[in-house]
Design an enzyme around this catalytic site. Sequence first.
Site: not given
Length: 469
Positions: A162, A370
């Site tokens: 992720h 991110d």
Amino acid sequence: MRQSSLVVIANRLPLDDSAAPDGACEWRRSPGGLASALHAILEQTPATWVGWGGGVGPAPALPDIGSLRLRPVPLTEDELRGYYEGFANSTLWPLYHDAVQQPTFDRGWWETYRTVNQRFAEAAAEVAEPGAAVWVQDYHLQLVPGMLRELRPDVMIGFFMHVPFPPPELYMQLPRRVELLRGMLGADLVGFQREQAAHNVAQLAVKLLGAEVAGDTITVDGRTVHTGAFPVSIDVTEMRALAARPDVVTQAEQLRDSLGRPKRVLLSVDRLDYTKGIEHRLTAYRELLRDGHVKVRDTVLVQVAVPSRERVESYRELKDRIEAEVGRINGEFGRVGEPAIHYLNQPFSRSQLAALYRTADVMVVTPLRDGMNLVAKEFVAAREDGAGALVLSEFTGAAAELAQAFLVNPHDVDGLKDTLLQAMETDPADLRARMSAMRQHLADHDILAWARAYLSALDHTGRLAESLP
Ligand code: ADP
Ligand code: F6P
């Protein structure tokens, strides 16, 4: 032992065991993108989720959530420190996020990381039925694919990262880099948020493991591993429905009243994490106030910063710095009853978040790095009114998809100030056109589409993808 044909393993279960103020145990939805994303689909899928429940000591028995079974994995206090706070969140997390914070290489943590990964692999091996698919999530469990293959050669193994996977020159700093790479490549399919991450892994596999690469396959230790990009998403239907609920619409109106009905509301919603660029954002906002471009009487910033990894020193230090800076800004620029920044260091329910998103004129998302950033997507999904501007860091996975956002480099404070002003001043018709394009993209790329794409790539028969709602 009940077994499932689909097993998901993630560090956290979708429920978090957090102590209520009176000391009683209280289960609530886990914070963070991974739990938000997977909870949405698995709730309606016959599967088992193997994960940690958020506390220490023996694992509690947990009820099913809909058709999803929960299989808790216990952690001791020492394991929590060495595995979760240590190797996962003080070594891998900062290194994988461009080393925006110096990673700590503590040799004592490695054994604990290995031991805990082995425990997760064994738990999954117990609950996977013959020929099942086991889907391992994220950097906490990078050794699990290889360990599980040893225990259960009959199962299909998927791994999804992720967070970003760093460029080879950064990854090469990692002690135990070979074991970690080999562990991850124990999977049949290794998925990432971005194509670049798959290229990084392929280069490292050649360099460190003598692998051969052809297109999106890596041949290593006599096996073929597939790689690919599968950008994760959100439950668009859930967020749309929440944001349209009459009580949420009313709540959004009340929020605006409580904020003093300013001309403009800027909103940020993050875990309190040094990757999120909160300090860069505060610097830009302070300078906009100082230069007189923004006036407290007509503009407010709401900063939601949900507590995260609070026992890790770098997180505690960040919290202190942020709170001191918010205090300075409010002290210098606020007025009685009119703070410049409304700072909320608390978790919120999904409906409260939806109301906040509806209230915002400008959503400010400025991570330094991110993997995806689901907050940006949630904001877009919540804006069924078609209004609102999204300021979005180029260094998020979301920026590759939400091209109509106001993209920004958060390291460039002057650029960030200009972009914030531009977002505040853009004509509403232009904002509406941007929002409409982003909403269309999200409608076509929701969480279900992500899970279907990943599971179809893992299992070419299509059986797995069909088990999804
Ligand atoms: P990360 O995975 O790094 O935490 P994301 O932006 O991808 O970052 O995901 C954050 C998730 O956490 C989102 O689903 C968001 O709604 C949720 N979240 C953020 N702040 C809060 C909060 N204060 N209360 C509850 N949930 C929150
Ligand atoms: O998205 C990255 C991630 O580490 C997820 O695995 C996790 O859900 C989220 O951030 C929140 O972090 P934590 O589980 O440490 O609270």
